[in-house]
Design a protein around this motif. Structure first.
Motif, PDB file in Angstrom:
ATOM      1  N   TYR A 139      -4.288  21.018  46.921  1.00 52.10           N
ATOM      2  CA  TYR A 139      -2.858  21.074  47.211  1.00 52.10           C
ATOM      3  C   TYR A 139      -2.070  20.343  46.124  1.00 52.10           C
ATOM      4  O   TYR A 139      -2.416  19.204  45.767  1.00 52.10           O
ATOM      5  N   GLY A 140      -1.015  20.978  45.615  1.00 56.19           N
ATOM      6  CA  GLY A 140      -0.243  20.301  44.583  1.00 56.19           C
ATOM      7  C   GLY A 140       1.080  20.974  44.279  1.00 56.19           C
ATOM      8  O   GLY A 140       1.532  21.861  45.005  1.00 56.19           O
ATOM      9  N   ASN A 141       1.699  20.536  43.185  1.00 54.51           N
ATOM     10  CA  ASN A 141       3.014  21.009  42.762  1.00 54.51           C
ATOM     11  C   ASN A 141       2.959  21.529  41.333  1.00 54.51           C
ATOM     12  O   ASN A 141       2.109  21.120  40.533  1.00 54.51           O
ATOM     13  N   GLU A 142       3.898  22.385  41.018  1.00 55.16           N
ATOM     14  CA  GLU A 142       4.068  22.845  39.650  1.00 55.16           C
ATOM     15  C   GLU A 142       4.589  21.692  38.798  1.00 55.16           C
ATOM     16  O   GLU A 142       5.505  20.965  39.208  1.00 55.16           O
ATOM     17  N   ALA A 143       4.006  21.516  37.620  1.00 52.89           N
ATOM     18  CA  ALA A 143       4.419  20.439  36.725  1.00 52.89           C
ATOM     19  C   ALA A 143       4.413  20.955  35.283  1.00 52.89           C
ATOM     20  O   ALA A 143       3.797  21.975  34.967  1.00 52.89           O
TER      21      ALA A 143
END
Length: 376
Positions: A139-143
């Motif tokens: 699970y994560g975010n765009e960076a």
């Protein structure tokens, strides 16, 4: 790397040459020729990077070093994965611990910048595994960040590279893995991580400009079994960034084919193949995957039962539809191969694992979306 969320339902640039002016006894001609030559951009030289061959005694890993993300010096080895697209990186050691929670990153607004890393509010989850009983979730975010790929043995900086920065990875039972357990450097052109705003991440190498006269892409040298070690043996020149016209010509020994494109999923490094073993032949899709070890997986639609490990000395032949043939035999501890029915795995994609790269060279052309394979 085997992914439960990828394509499971399937199932010239020439080199510019330098122009040399012919010497002339007239001064004004020399001046004009010099001016012309000063406007010519020399052909770039391909860039090489090393990889680390590691062996845990249970399975082998091919690792690539990441030494800086944004303004933060780091020292991480990511799984070098020809079976996925995009860099997937744990936030621990990159962002302040106060920003990282078990349910997401602690910030407000559309985005924030920390240590030279832009983290957006676009979230995603990527799954890895053979089936529902073994699936892991990340699970994560765009960076976005400037990322130094490689270390003091040799490196390149890829500017404003999009990647998934993750705050949690769990196994099939929901248990959280240790930090950096799923750090992955996926080099193919799939869009394995997508976001609600239609953004996606894909191979970091596709963001690298190799320079004038070179085609955007990379080739990978044949691995050496003797290099695999517990500490990880550095192999210089394992990766070449930037393809020459010679690399792309038939005289290079590479057999090439167009990559199939799937809407929303990108260019997948798979092709139809006829696999033969135990006097049985059938068609499947085939993937050469550095992220899969210690087993290879053959999807046999005629198999009775769910999963079977082939005995030692089983001969396997894979004839790909573009003229490339790959043959090997299983052994007691090497080239271990499972056969399974695609109704069990949910995918008609057979996988030749990391050990197949002991016998082949591999190439991806990002400009014309081609795969190249070469037997050694």
């Amino acid at each position: 790397m085997r992914k439960t969320n990828s394509i499971k339902n399937l199932l010239l640039v020439s080199v510019s040459f330098l122009l040399f002016a012919i010497a002339s006894c007239k001064k004004d001609n020399n001046v004009n020729n010099n001016n012309k030559n000063s406007n010519i951009t020399p052909t770039a030289t391909p860039t090489t990077l090393g990889l680390y061959e590691a062996d845990s005694s249970i399975y082998k890993l091919l690792l690539i070093a990441i030494s800086k993300i944004g303004t933060q010096p780091v020292d991480y080895g990511l799984v070098f994965d020809t079976g996925s697209g995009g860099m997937v990186m744990d936030a621990n050691g990159i962002l302040p611990a106060s920003m990282i929670t078990s349910t997401g990153f602690n910030f407000t607004g559309d985005s924030t910048v920390v240590n030279g890393v832009t983290i957006t509010n676009q979230t995603s989850m990527v799954e890895y595994g053979d089936d529902s009983a073994s699936v892991s979730k990340v699970y994560g975010n765009e960076a976005f960040a400037d990322v130094t790929v490689g270390d003091n043995n040799g490196n390149v900086v890829i500017k404003r590279l999009p990647f998934l920065i993750y705050y949690k990875a769990t196994d099939a039972s929901g248990t959280t893995y240790p930090a950096h357990e799923f750090d992955t450097f996926g080099v193919d052109e799939e869009y394995d991580v997508t976001f609600a705003n239609n953004d996606f991440i894909t191979s970091p190498f596709s963001s690298f400009d190799p320079g004038n006269g070179l085609t955007r892409g990379f080739k990978m040298a044949q691995l050496n079994a003797a290099n695999f070690s517990f500490a990880g043996t550095y192999v210089p020149g394992a990766i070449t960034l930037g393809l020459t016209s010679s690399d792309l010509s038939s005289s290079s020994g590479f057999i090439t084919t167009d990559l199939p494109f799937f809407a929303g999923e990108g260019y997948a490094p798979i092709n139809q193949a006829t696999i033969t073993y135990d006097s049985k032949s059938f068609q499947t899709y085939l993937l050469f995957d550095t992220g899969t070890d210690p087993y290879s997986y053959i999807e046999d639609p005629t198999l009775s039962g769910n999963l079977r490990l082939l005995p030692a000395n089983t001969a396997i032949t894979a004839d790909l539809n573009f003229g490339f043939n790959y043959n090997y035999s299983t052994a007691a501890t090497d080239n271990l191969t499972y056969v399974e029915n695609p109704t069990t795995s949910g995918a008609n994609i057979s996988i030749m694992g990391l050990e197949s790269f002991l016998n082949i060279e591999y190439m991806l052309d990002f400009t014309d979306h081609k795969l190249g394979l070469k037997n050694n």
